[in-house]
Enzyme design. Sequence first.
Site, PDB file in Angstrom:
ATOM      1  CG  ASP A 167       0.992   5.048   4.061  1.00  0.00           C
ATOM      2  OD1 ASP A 167      -0.193   4.739   3.849  1.00  0.00           O
ATOM      3  OD2 ASP A 167       1.750   4.381   4.782  1.00  0.00           O
ATOM      4  CG  ASP A 222      -0.317  -0.335   2.473  1.00  0.00           C
ATOM      5  OD1 ASP A 222       0.753   0.230   2.753  1.00  0.00           O
ATOM      6  OD2 ASP A 222      -0.862  -1.183   3.217  1.00  0.00           O
ATOM      7  CG  ASP A 238       8.534   3.567  12.633  1.00  0.00           C
ATOM      8  OD1 ASP A 238       8.902   4.023  11.528  1.00  0.00           O
ATOM      9  OD2 ASP A 238       7.706   2.646  12.739  1.00  0.00           O
TER      10      ASP A 238
HETATM   11  P1  ATP Z   1       4.019  -1.818   5.953  1.00  0.00           P
HETATM   12  O1  ATP Z   1       4.816  -2.247   4.799  1.00  0.00           O
HETATM   13  O2  ATP Z   1       3.766  -2.919   6.888  1.00  0.00           O
HETATM   14  O3  ATP Z   1       2.773  -1.037   5.613  1.00  0.00           O
HETATM   15  P2  ATP Z   1       4.912   0.712   6.900  1.00  0.00           P
HETATM   16  O4  ATP Z   1       6.269   1.170   7.331  1.00  0.00           O
HETATM   17  O5  ATP Z   1       4.333   1.346   5.702  1.00  0.00           O
HETATM   18  O6  ATP Z   1       4.983  -0.851   6.752  1.00  0.00           O
HETATM   19  P3  ATP Z   1       2.611   1.671   8.253  1.00  0.00           P
HETATM   20  O7  ATP Z   1       1.996   1.201   9.526  1.00  0.00           O
HETATM   21  O8  ATP Z   1       1.854   1.614   7.001  1.00  0.00           O
HETATM   22  O9  ATP Z   1       3.962   0.876   8.134  1.00  0.00           O
HETATM   23  O10 ATP Z   1       3.099   3.158   8.528  1.00  0.00           O
HETATM   24  C1  ATP Z   1       3.511   4.050   7.509  1.00  0.00           C
HETATM   25  C2  ATP Z   1       4.633   4.938   8.022  1.00  0.00           C
HETATM   26  O11 ATP Z   1       4.169   5.721   9.121  1.00  0.00           O
HETATM   27  C3  ATP Z   1       5.840   4.194   8.556  1.00  0.00           C
HETATM   28  O12 ATP Z   1       6.736   3.850   7.536  1.00  0.00           O
HETATM   29  C4  ATP Z   1       6.428   5.195   9.509  1.00  0.00           C
HETATM   30  O13 ATP Z   1       7.157   6.187   8.819  1.00  0.00           O
HETATM   31  C5  ATP Z   1       5.198   5.845  10.095  1.00  0.00           C
HETATM   32  N1  ATP Z   1       4.732   5.165  11.307  1.00  0.00           N
HETATM   33  C6  ATP Z   1       3.786   4.218  11.405  1.00  0.00           C
HETATM   34  N2  ATP Z   1       3.611   3.815  12.656  1.00  0.00           N
HETATM   35  C7  ATP Z   1       4.463   4.539  13.393  1.00  0.00           C
HETATM   36  C8  ATP Z   1       4.749   4.607  14.784  1.00  0.00           C
HETATM   37  N3  ATP Z   1       4.123   3.830  15.647  1.00  0.00           N
HETATM   38  N4  ATP Z   1       5.690   5.489  15.179  1.00  0.00           N
HETATM   39  C9  ATP Z   1       6.314   6.296  14.302  1.00  0.00           C
HETATM   40  N5  ATP Z   1       6.103   6.267  12.999  1.00  0.00           N
HETATM   41  C10 ATP Z   1       5.183   5.422  12.539  1.00  0.00           C
HETATM   42 MG    MG Z   2       2.318   1.072   4.900  1.00  0.00          MG
END
Ligand code: ATP
Ligand code: MG
Length: 501
Positions: free
Chosen positions: A79, A77, A177
Site C-alpha cells: 500500500d 501486497d 490501527d
Molecule cells: P495484511 O498483511 O494482512 O495486508 P495490513 O496491515 O496491510 O495487513 P490492510 O488491511 O492491508 O492490512 O491495511 C493496510 C493498513 O491500513 C494497515 O496496516 C493499517 O495501517 C490501515 N488499516 C487497515 N484497516 C484499518 C482499520 N480498520 N482501522 C485502522 N487502520 C486500518
Molecule cells: Mg496490506
Amino acid sequence: MIKKLINRLLGKPGPKQRRIGRAHTPRIVTVDEHRIDPTLLSRNAVKVTSTLQQAGYQAFIVGGAVRDLLLGIKPKDFDVATNATPDQVQALFRRSRIIGRRFQIVHVTFYGGREQEIIEVSTFRALVDAIASETLPEGRRMKRAELDTKTHAIDASGRVLRDNVWGSQAEDAERRDFTINAMYYDPAAQTVHDYHHGMEDIRARTLRMIGDPVTRYREDPVRMLRVVRFAAKTGFDIDEATRQPIAGLASLIHNVPSARLFDEMLKLLMSGHAWASLQELRKAGLHKGLLPLLDVALEQPMGERFVQLALDNTDRRVQAGKPVSPGFLFAALLWHHVLQRWSKLREEGEHAIAALNTAMDMVLERQTGQLAIQRRFVTDMRDIWGMQPRFEKRVGRMPFRLLESPRFRAGFDFLHLRCQSGELPAELAEWWQAFQDAAPDQREDLIDSLRAARGPAADGEAPARKKRRRRSPRKSDKVSSRSDTDAGQDANPGRGQPEDS
Ligand code: ATP
Ligand code: MG
C-alpha cells in the site's frame, strides 16, 4: 478512569488529543537501524512512490508492508500513502482507477508477463476527533452535522461509516490501527517515518492500539478481528490495554455490515494462521458474531478435529504459496452443524438426500444472517456437501459418474477430511484414492471386490432395493468413533483447493 471521566465532562482534551500533538513529528529511522532488505520491495510500489514524488507529492510505502519488511517477511501486497488526492493520483497513472465509497482509494495496476500487481494508493486521511476537535485551525474544523452528511459519518455506537476527509501525514498515522501498522517507508531516502513508537513495539514484539483502544474499537469493531489476525500471524503479544476491552465489546461486531465481516473473516482464514486465529477468536468470544454455529462443531472432539485438520491443511497450503478455496473452508467450518441436522432429520424418517438438502438450507440460512458468505462460495459449499452421500454408494455406475463430476476433487478432499477426523472409516477414502489412481479397466474390479467383500445379501447399497423402501438410518450414517489413519495426507496435497497452476 475518574479523571478521564471528569475531563470528558469538562470538555478537556483527553490523552488522545494530547497524543496528536506529540506525534506530529515522526522519528526518522535510517537504514542502519531499520535494515530493510531492498530485495523484498515490489518494483511497482517503488515506481508508484517515485512517480508521485517526482510530481511533487509526498509518497510512502505504508502499513502492513512496512511491518512485514521490518520483520524480514516479503509483503504479500503493497500500500502507498500520499498527500495527492485520488484524482491527482489517477492523473499520473494510465492504468489506474478510483474505487470505494467508504474509503476512496486508487488502484494502480501493473502487468508483468502473466502476473498482475495492484498497488493501492490512499490519500492521507484525518481522524474523526481530530476533525471535530477545537485544536484544529478554524479553516480545517468541520461541524459534526456537516461531517455526518458529507465526507464523514459515525453511527450511534461510534462506528465510522464514511471516511474521506483528507489530512496530514501525522493525522493519517493517528487514524491507523496499531503502532506497528503506522510506519511509512520512503524507498528513495531509505528512511522509515515512525509516529507512534512502532519500531519499539516491533522490537518488543507487541501489538498496541494507537489511541484509546475502547474508542478505536467502537469506531471500527473490525479492529478486534484484525488484532487477533496479526497476533496469530506475527506471534506478537497483544498489549494488555489493547486486549482487555475486547471481551466486553465483542457484541459490537454485530453492527458491522455482514459483507465487510466476510472479507475480514476471509483474510483471517487465508492468513496462513487460520487455526491459531480461530483459537484467539474463541478466546475473545468474537466468533459468536461471525460463525456462531462453529461452537456446535468445536464442542465435540470429532468436530474440533475435523475443523483443525481442515484449517491446518489450509495453513500449510497458504504458507507454501498455494491457492486455497474459500468455499471449501466454509464448508468445513459448518460441516458438523450440517451433519448434526442431517442425522436428526434422518432419524425422524426423512430420506437421506432430502434430509441433507434441508439440513444445508437450515445451516446456510442461520449463518447468512451473521456473515454474508458470498453466493459463489455458497454454491461451492452446497456442491461439496451435496456430493458426500454419493461417496458411500459404491455400486454399479455410480462411482464412475461421481468421478466425472466437475467438483469431484473438492468433494473427495472433503471426504478425506471426514475419514481422517474419524467420522467415517479410513477405508472409504483409501478406496476412492485407489479408484481414481486405477486404470479404467481396473476400476470395475475395485467395485466387484467390494461386492465380494460384502456378500450379495449385504449389498444394501443397491439402488433398486433402496427405491422400494425408506430405510432407517444405517450405522454408517451416524458419526462413528473409529480412529483414523493418516493415509493420503501427504500423497494428496491439493485437497479441496484449486489445482496448483
Ligand atoms: P495484511 O498483511 O494482512 O495486508 P495490513 O496491515 O496491510 O495487513 P490492510 O488491511 O492491508 O492490512 O491495511 C493496510 C493498513 O491500513 C494497515 O496496516 C493499517 O495501517 C490501515 N488499516 C487497515 N484497516 C484499518 C482499520 N480498520 N482501522 C485502522 N487502520 C486500518
Ligand atoms: Mg496490506
